[in-house]
Design an enzyme around this catalytic site. Structure first.
Site, PDB file in Angstrom:
ATOM      1  N   ARG A  40       0.823  -1.215   0.000  1.00  0.00           N
ATOM      2  CA  ARG A  40       0.000   0.000   0.000  1.00  0.00           C
ATOM      3  C   ARG A  40       0.854   1.262   0.000  1.00  0.00           C
ATOM      4  NH1 ARG A  40      -4.904  -1.818   4.142  1.00  0.00           N
ATOM      5  NH2 ARG A  40      -5.979  -3.126   2.613  1.00  0.00           N
ATOM      6  N   LYS A 197     -21.701 -14.915   2.408  1.00  0.00           N
ATOM      7  CA  LYS A 197     -23.127 -14.659   2.583  1.00  0.00           C
ATOM      8  C   LYS A 197     -23.765 -13.981   1.378  1.00  0.00           C
ATOM      9  CE  LYS A 197     -22.976 -14.312   7.643  1.00  0.00           C
ATOM     10  NZ  LYS A 197     -23.317 -13.495   8.811  1.00  0.00           N
ATOM     11  N   GLY A 350      -9.657  -6.920  -1.222  1.00  0.00           N
ATOM     12  CA  GLY A 350     -10.056  -7.762  -0.093  1.00  0.00           C
ATOM     13  C   GLY A 350      -9.458  -9.156  -0.146  1.00  0.00           C
ATOM     14  N   GLY A 373     -13.680  -3.102   0.250  1.00  0.00           N
ATOM     15  CA  GLY A 373     -15.013  -2.532   0.445  1.00  0.00           C
ATOM     16  C   GLY A 373     -15.375  -1.531  -0.625  1.00  0.00           C
TER      17      GLY A 373
END
Length: 393
Positions: A40, A197, A350, A373
């Site tokens: 990063r 999910k 992610g 996200g």
């Protein structure tokens, strides 16, 4: 969102510039002082070096960890010095007299890093007073932290009320790659959507059905679809209250002519651990006491064939519990197929990015997003507050 001004569109020489970076790097568990991956930091260098070379006075800010953890960014300052080959002054807070006095005395080309923004609860609360203090003394705000662009925090959104705001090169690169991959793809466009999910991925599944030619679905959310179709799923993770939505998604795919591909077999285990007993089971034949943990051999073959036929592939979410070596085969096979493919390959940050890194295949991908996200919300078709707040061209 592609019409936003960047650092190239403004005069930066001699200006005092506050730059929001994403230095939320992983640190060693014991001391929290050793950086275990500087990716990063490296991603931020293009913008920082551009500003330095243009004669700007550069002050960098970021969060690291969660509010209340009080982790210091000092290790980042040390690594930045090494990467830039010049002094990076580390300031002990992100607001206050020390910061104001330093900014007043800065010379062209100077670089400083503020202490962790999340040492102040006001950061995530987007407190206006805190945002005003952050902006105080600066001429321009540059947001280059794509990983937090989906959050309306003081340092990503609040400061734009007090300073002219543009994006850096990383955000510009992220937006272009994601936008073109989804909205102007080389066809056929294949989406691989994984994760635990259905509830988390409803919006991305629904939004992408308007854009893709083929959708490959993996991860634990598969078992909600399978149970909704009447198949036995054993002890696999299922969201019973989302089964109707799962059927609606499949119906919508059929109506839109999208090829919607669910696993035809799965790796099932008696527990999710390295010591578990596991085997391959066809769809609908998962025994009681066993839970799905990965896609099976036939499914790997199906998914690989679709990937190798694609013109563009967008991947968000692993297709199994890849953190455990015994259950990484499916996710690794997907990554290897993408590496072999001639398609444009967009990895949505992610866990997907973590898998690509684990298997050492980052250099084989067209684009690996730095924001899990943020990239997910972009794929859902949502506006990102940290981008919306920037000035239009």
């Amino acid at each position: 969102m592609l019409n936003k001004k960047s650092v190239k569109d403004i005069e930066v020489g001699g200006k005092k510039i506050l730059v929001r970076c994403d230095f939320n790097v992983p640190l060693d568990r014991e001391t929290k002082t050793k950086i275990t991956s500087d990716k990063r930091i490296i991603e931020s260098l293009k913008t920082i070096e551009y500003l330095i070379n243009a004669g700007a006075r550069v002050v960098l800010c970021s969060h690291i960890g969660k509010t209340g953890q009080n982790i210091s960014l000092k290790p980042v300052a040390i690594r930045l010095e090494e990467l830039l080959g010049k002094e990076v002054t580390f300031l002990n807070d992100c607001i206050g007299d020390e910061v104001k006095n330093y900014v007043k005395k800065m010379k062209n080309g100077d670089v400083a890093l503020l202490e962790n923004l999340r040492m102040h609860e006001e950061e995530e609360a987007n407190d206006e007073k805190f945002a005003r203090e952050l902006a105080d003394g600066f001429d321009i705000f540059v947001n280059d932290a794509f990983g937090t662009a989906h959050r309306a925090h003081a340092s990503t959104y609040g400061v734009t009320k007090f300073l002219p705001a543009v994006c850096g090169f990383l955000i510009e690169k992220e937006l272009l790659a994601l936008y073109k991959g989804i909205n102007e793809p080389v066809r056929p466009l294949v989406a691989i959507i994984g994760g635990a999910k259905v509830s988390i991925k409803i919006s991305v599944l629904t939004n992408l059905l308007d854009k893709v030619d083929t959708m490959l679905v993996g991860g634990a959310m598969v078992y909600t679809f399978q149970k909704a179709m009447g198949y036995s799923v054993g002890n696999s993770l299922v969201e019973d209250d989302k089964m109707e939505i799962a059927l609606e998604i499949m119906k919508k795919a059929e109506e839109k002519g999208v090829k919607f591909v669910l696993p035809v077999d799965n790796i099932v285990a008696n527990e999710i651990s390295e010591n578990s007993t596991y085997h391959n089971a066809k769809m609908g034949e998962i025994e009681d006491g066993m839970a799905g943990v990965d896609i099976g051999e036939e499914t790997i073959k199906m998914f690989t064939e679709e990937i190798l036929r694609a013109g563009t592939v967008v991947w968000n979410g692993p297709v199994g519990v890849f953190e455990i070596p015994a259950f990484e085969r499916g996710t690794k096979a997907i990554a290897l197929a993408l590496a072999e493919s001639e398609a444009v390959t967009i990895i949505g940050g992610g866990d997907s990015a973590a898998a690509i890194e684990k298997f050492g295949l980052e250099d084989k991908m067209t684009h690996v997003s730095t924001g899990g996200g943020a990239s997910l919300e972009f794929m859902e078709g949502k506006d990102l507050p940290g981008i919306v707040a920037l000035e239009d061209k």
